[in-house]
Scaffold this active site. Sequence first.
Site, mmCIF file in Angstrom:
data_model
loop_
_atom_site.group_PDB
_atom_site.id
_atom_site.type_symbol
_atom_site.label_atom_id
_atom_site.label_comp_id
_atom_site.label_asym_id
_atom_site.label_seq_id
_atom_site.Cartn_x
_atom_site.Cartn_y
_atom_site.Cartn_z
ATOM 1 N N VAL A 237 0.840 -1.200 0.000
ATOM 2 C CA VAL A 237 0.000 0.000 0.000
ATOM 3 C C VAL A 237 0.872 1.245 0.000
ATOM 4 O O VAL A 237 0.392 2.350 0.226
ATOM 5 C CB VAL A 237 -0.966 0.036 1.215
ATOM 6 C CG1 VAL A 237 -1.981 -1.090 1.141
ATOM 7 C CG2 VAL A 237 -0.194 -0.014 2.535
ATOM 8 N N ARG A 239 4.125 2.423 -2.436
ATOM 9 C CA ARG A 239 4.254 2.905 -3.802
ATOM 10 C C ARG A 239 4.640 1.735 -4.692
ATOM 11 O O ARG A 239 5.377 0.838 -4.285
ATOM 12 C CB ARG A 239 5.320 4.019 -3.888
ATOM 13 C CG ARG A 239 4.915 5.329 -3.219
ATOM 14 C CD ARG A 239 3.763 5.996 -3.959
ATOM 15 N NE ARG A 239 3.393 7.297 -3.394
ATOM 16 C CZ ARG A 239 2.432 7.483 -2.496
ATOM 17 N NH1 ARG A 239 1.752 6.434 -2.041
ATOM 18 N NH2 ARG A 239 2.154 8.690 -2.050
ATOM 19 N N GLU A 268 0.366 3.690 -13.186
ATOM 20 C CA GLU A 268 -1.002 3.984 -12.765
ATOM 21 C C GLU A 268 -1.589 5.075 -13.663
ATOM 22 O O GLU A 268 -0.990 6.148 -13.780
ATOM 23 C CB GLU A 268 -1.030 4.428 -11.297
ATOM 24 C CG GLU A 268 -0.595 3.333 -10.324
ATOM 25 C CD GLU A 268 -0.746 3.742 -8.863
ATOM 26 O OE1 GLU A 268 -1.269 4.862 -8.592
ATOM 27 O OE2 GLU A 268 -0.358 2.954 -7.990
ATOM 28 N N HIS A 287 -5.462 1.799 -6.373
ATOM 29 C CA HIS A 287 -4.963 2.859 -5.493
ATOM 30 C C HIS A 287 -6.136 3.544 -4.773
ATOM 31 O O HIS A 287 -6.249 4.765 -4.751
ATOM 32 C CB HIS A 287 -4.145 3.888 -6.281
ATOM 33 C CG HIS A 287 -3.131 4.602 -5.439
ATOM 34 N ND1 HIS A 287 -1.940 5.064 -5.934
ATOM 35 C CD2 HIS A 287 -3.142 4.935 -4.118
ATOM 36 C CE1 HIS A 287 -1.255 5.663 -4.969
ATOM 37 N NE2 HIS A 287 -1.966 5.593 -3.855
ATOM 38 N N SER A 289 -7.208 2.472 -1.467
ATOM 39 C CA SER A 289 -7.291 2.043 -0.072
ATOM 40 C C SER A 289 -7.644 3.176 0.888
ATOM 41 O O SER A 289 -8.099 2.916 2.002
ATOM 42 C CB SER A 289 -5.969 1.399 0.362
ATOM 43 O OG SER A 289 -4.891 2.306 0.241
#
Length: 330
Positions: A237, A239, A268, A287, A289
């Site tokens: 979580v 990078r 991303e 991405h 979370s």
Amino acid sequence: MFDCLMHHNSFVRLEAQLKPFADHISPLTITDSEQIGRPWGETATDGLIAYGNADVWFSPASRAFARTLYTAPKLVWFQSSAAGLENPFLQKVGEKAEHYTSSHVQSDAIAEWVLWAAFDWFGNGAQRRDAQARKEWERVHFREISATRWLIFGFGHIGEAVGRRIKGLGGHVTGVRRTGHVSPFADHMLHPDHVSPDDIALADAVLLCAPHTPQTESMADAGFFAAMKEGSLFMNVGRGALVDEGALLAALDRGRPAHAALDVTREEPLSSDSPIWTHPNVTLTAHTSALTSESRARNDELFLENLGNFANGNPLRNRVRREAFEAQMV
């Protein structure tokens, strides 16, 4: 008086709380269609302050928002809803802004994402769902979190939020961070330079929530994964650049680790032809979370608190020194 740039949705949500600062700010809003508005009408002359949050990050107008910041004659203060500093956009903002403040209030949301991924893996969620789909009354064995050992790289706000929850469930936590300070949310602490393959091999779950720096680039490489035990869970979580993704996929094919739960990737958005999408031993989220309504509310509260500090000349909470941005570029 300062122009106060934010997404239109943020302004609509916060207008009542912004009213007490009417003598200090003139809201400057941007919509998803890149329309700039001045809902209170006034034009400020003392410079620009801005609130960058999820409303902006995930908006089609994010580039227009960035251009407004980059071209502002005087960017006085920028409040970010992100904890990290290494994003190129945030780098430029941090170099320009007289004051830059970050946020760590998303830690609880991210910690719950980690728990979700862990409960699903150790709870044998895939087999449970498969049994239901087959309409089979199947007795599925699972592991309790209390029987697991965790190794958490980056034992800051997020790592401690995870550690607090895992210890509350009876699990064993080893935290990894450079300061070496003890924590009530870890049974044991290690410096990153002192983590050995044996430490990795002990862990049932390995979690990365460290920042991306030259020291952490591809820290999870082939050797790292070779040290993980069979049946273990790998989670990231932090990078995407912390992980050698080719090495991860190859390691998953060998069963060490047995599964990976990823909220971040090197690219991303992830391209449609990436093998990460379809690997049977990967759980992937985009991405997201930290994207909870509670996290959004806490970020709004932090911005309003700092706006009050700014207006009254008090120290800003979570202020980031300029040297921190320079360190990201080393």
